[in-house]
Design a protein around this motif. Structure first.
Motif, mmCIF file in Angstrom:
data_model
loop_
_atom_site.group_PDB
_atom_site.id
_atom_site.type_symbol
_atom_site.label_atom_id
_atom_site.label_comp_id
_atom_site.label_asym_id
_atom_site.label_seq_id
_atom_site.Cartn_x
_atom_site.Cartn_y
_atom_site.Cartn_z
ATOM 1 N N ILE A 170 1.516 -10.887 10.513
ATOM 2 C CA ILE A 170 0.708 -10.744 9.299
ATOM 3 C C ILE A 170 1.511 -10.095 8.183
ATOM 4 O O ILE A 170 1.577 -10.593 7.057
ATOM 5 C CB ILE A 170 -0.563 -9.919 9.590
ATOM 6 N N PHE A 171 2.163 -8.968 8.494
ATOM 7 C CA PHE A 171 2.880 -8.227 7.454
ATOM 8 C C PHE A 171 4.110 -8.984 6.965
ATOM 9 O O PHE A 171 4.419 -8.975 5.777
ATOM 10 C CB PHE A 171 3.279 -6.848 7.976
ATOM 11 N N PHE A 172 4.833 -9.639 7.875
ATOM 12 C CA PHE A 172 6.014 -10.386 7.461
ATOM 13 C C PHE A 172 5.628 -11.595 6.601
ATOM 14 O O PHE A 172 6.425 -12.059 5.795
ATOM 15 C CB PHE A 172 6.794 -10.858 8.688
ATOM 16 N N GLN A 181 9.171 -2.681 5.551
ATOM 17 C CA GLN A 181 9.872 -1.411 5.745
ATOM 18 C C GLN A 181 8.884 -0.301 6.120
ATOM 19 O O GLN A 181 9.126 0.488 7.037
ATOM 20 C CB GLN A 181 10.636 -1.038 4.469
ATOM 21 N N THR A 182 7.769 -0.231 5.396
ATOM 22 C CA THR A 182 6.764 0.796 5.687
ATOM 23 C C THR A 182 6.140 0.567 7.060
ATOM 24 O O THR A 182 5.898 1.522 7.814
ATOM 25 C CB THR A 182 5.661 0.787 4.613
ATOM 26 N N PHE A 183 5.901 -0.688 7.403
ATOM 27 C CA PHE A 183 5.334 -1.009 8.712
ATOM 28 C C PHE A 183 6.266 -0.552 9.835
ATOM 29 O O PHE A 183 5.838 0.071 10.810
ATOM 30 C CB PHE A 183 5.079 -2.512 8.812
ATOM 31 N N ASN A 184 7.563 -0.840 9.702
ATOM 32 C CA ASN A 184 8.527 -0.422 10.718
ATOM 33 C C ASN A 184 8.618 1.101 10.809
ATOM 34 O O ASN A 184 8.746 1.670 11.895
ATOM 35 C CB ASN A 184 9.908 -1.000 10.409
ATOM 36 N N THR A 245 -0.246 3.918 1.661
ATOM 37 C CA THR A 245 0.715 3.200 0.825
ATOM 38 C C THR A 245 0.824 1.746 1.254
ATOM 39 O O THR A 245 0.810 0.827 0.430
ATOM 40 C CB THR A 245 2.097 3.875 0.918
ATOM 41 N N LEU A 246 0.949 1.545 2.563
ATOM 42 C CA LEU A 246 1.044 0.195 3.097
ATOM 43 C C LEU A 246 -0.208 -0.605 2.788
ATOM 44 O O LEU A 246 -0.146 -1.742 2.306
ATOM 45 C CB LEU A 246 1.275 0.264 4.606
ATOM 46 N N PHE A 247 -1.359 -0.003 3.043
ATOM 47 C CA PHE A 247 -2.633 -0.698 2.848
ATOM 48 C C PHE A 247 -2.838 -1.060 1.379
ATOM 49 O O PHE A 247 -3.297 -2.160 1.048
ATOM 50 C CB PHE A 247 -3.777 0.185 3.349
ATOM 51 N N SER A 248 -2.489 -0.136 0.472
ATOM 52 C CA SER A 248 -2.651 -0.387 -0.958
ATOM 53 C C SER A 248 -1.773 -1.554 -1.414
ATOM 54 O O SER A 248 -2.202 -2.400 -2.200
ATOM 55 C CB SER A 248 -2.294 0.866 -1.761
#
Length: 312
Positions: A170-172, A181-184, A245-248
Motif C-alpha cells: 500500500i505505502f510503496f 522512509q517514514t514507514f521503514n 506524519t505518515l498518516f497526514s
C-alpha cells in the motif's frame, strides 16, 4: 561475532541498474569501523566489492572469509542445487556461516497462500513453484554431518509479517520517498526488536565451525524477543508520533489522487457526451440521406443527361 572479512552471497538490495544497500551499510562498529564486505549476485551492481557469480560456484579460495552470510537466497534455488549451495558456503567460511530464509511449515504455507490471494507478489509465486526448503536440511548438514554448533533464531513474527507485506504494498504504491522512509523507520523503531519470535516467517541459522564462546552464545540468545510480545504492528506504530506524519502525508496523497481521478472522470464524461452528440448527428444525416435518396438519384441522372447532350 565481529568478523573482519564477510562474504554476502546474493547480497545486495536494489534494482538491475545499481545498488540501494549491501551488508556493508549495516555492519558498523564502534568509532565507525566496518568489516570488509564482498557481495556476489547473478545481477551486476555498482558496489566496488561486488562480483557477479553463480551462487553455487563462487570465485574465491577455500576459507577465504571470516563469515559467509546468505539471506533469502536458499529458497530461490531449485531443490537439486540447495545441498551444493550449503557446501559452497561451508567451503568459503573460515569461522561462521549465517543462513536466513523462509522455511517450510504448515503455518508459513497457509500465510503465503492467504497473502497470495490478496496481492500478486513474484517471490510468493516462485516459492510455490520451487517449494520452500526444510529446516532439517540445514541441521542435517551443518550439525549432524559437519559437527558444527548451530544457533537458531526466529525472525519475522508470522502474523506481523503478513500485515507488513500488505502495508508495504500500500505505502510503496504511493511512490513517495518520504512515505516509504517514514514507514521503514516506524518498523525499525517500533516493533523490529519484537520480531524475533515464534511463529516466524524466516529462520536464521548461525553456524560456528569451532563452536561459540559462552559469551557469544549468551549474546546470541538475547537476540530472541520475549515470548509475550506485543499486539499488531498497526497498534504499535500508531503509538509513535511519526505515525501522524505518515498518516497526514498519506491523506494528502489520497486527496491529490482523488482530485486527479475526479478531473479525469469529468473529462471522460465530457468526451462521451460529445461523442454521443456527434453520433446522434450522424444518425440524423444518415436518415435524411436515406429519405431523400430517390430524389437525389433523379437529380443526378437529370444532370448527367444534360451533360451528355451538351457534349454531343
Amino acid at each position: 561475532l565481529r568478523p573482519n572479512e564477510v562474504l554476502d552471497v546474493g547480497g545486495y538490495l536494489g534494482d538491475q541498474d545499481g545498488h540501494l544497500a549491501t551488508a556493508q551499510d549495516f555492519l558498523v562498529r564502534e568509532a565507525g569501523e566496518k568489516p570488509v564486505v564482498t557481495t556476489t549476485d547473478l545481477r551486476q551492481c555498482d558496489h566496488p566489492s561486488h562480483h557477479p557469480s553463480d551462487a553455487c560456484a563462487q570465485p574465491f579460495a577455500d576459507q577465504f572469509f571470516d563469515m559467509v552470510i546468505s539471506l533469502d537466497v536458499l529458497e530461490h534455488l531449485i531443490p537439486d542445487q540447495r545441498s551444493g549451495f550449503l557446501r559452497e558456503l561451508d567451503r568459503l567460511a573460515r569461522n561462521w556461516i549465517l543462513v536466513g530464509a523462509p522455511f517450510y511449515s504448515a503455518a508459513v504455507e497457509a500465510e503465503e497462500k492467504r497473502l497470495s490471494e490478496l496481492v500478486q507478489l513474484e517471490f510468493l509465486k516462485e516459492h510455490r513453484e520451487l517449494g520452500l526448503p526444510a529446516k532439517s536440511d540445514i541441521e542435517a548438514y551443518f550439525q549432524t554431518e559437519c559437527g558444527y554448533e548451530v544457533c537458531v533464531i526466529p525472525n519475522g513474527y508470522l502474523p506481523r509479517w503478513s500485515e507488513l507485506q500488505l502495508m508495504t504494498q500500500i505505502f510503496f504504491s504511493f511512490r513517495d520517498y518520504q512515505i516509504t522512509q517514514t514507514f521503514n523507520r516506524l518498523n525499525n523503531r517500533s516493533y523490529f526488536e519484537d520480531d524475533f519470535r515464534e511463529p516466524c516467517y524466516r529462520t536464521l541459522f548461525i553456524i560456528a565451525k569451532e563452536g561459540f564462546s559462552s559469551q557469544e552464545g549468551e549474546k546470541l540468545k538475547q537476540l530472541r524477543s520475549p515470548s509475550g510480545g506485543t499486539g499488531s504492528c498497526r497498534e504499535k506504530a500508531s503509538q509513535n508520533p511519526e505515525f501522524l506524519t505518515l498518516f497526514s502525508r498519506i491523506l494528502a496523497q489520497r486527496e491529490t489522487r482523488d482530485k486527479t481521478t475526479t478531473d479525469l472522470q469529468f473529462l471522460i464524461n465530457s468526451r462521451e457526451e460529445h461523442i454521443s452528440l456527434l453520433m446522434n448527428r450522424v444518425q440524423e444525416l444518415e436518415s435524411v440521406i436515406k429519405e431523400n435518396e430517390p430524389t437525389w438519384v433523379r437529380l443526378v441522372r437529370k444532370a448527367a443527361g444534360k451533360l451528355f447532350r451538351r457534349e454531343n
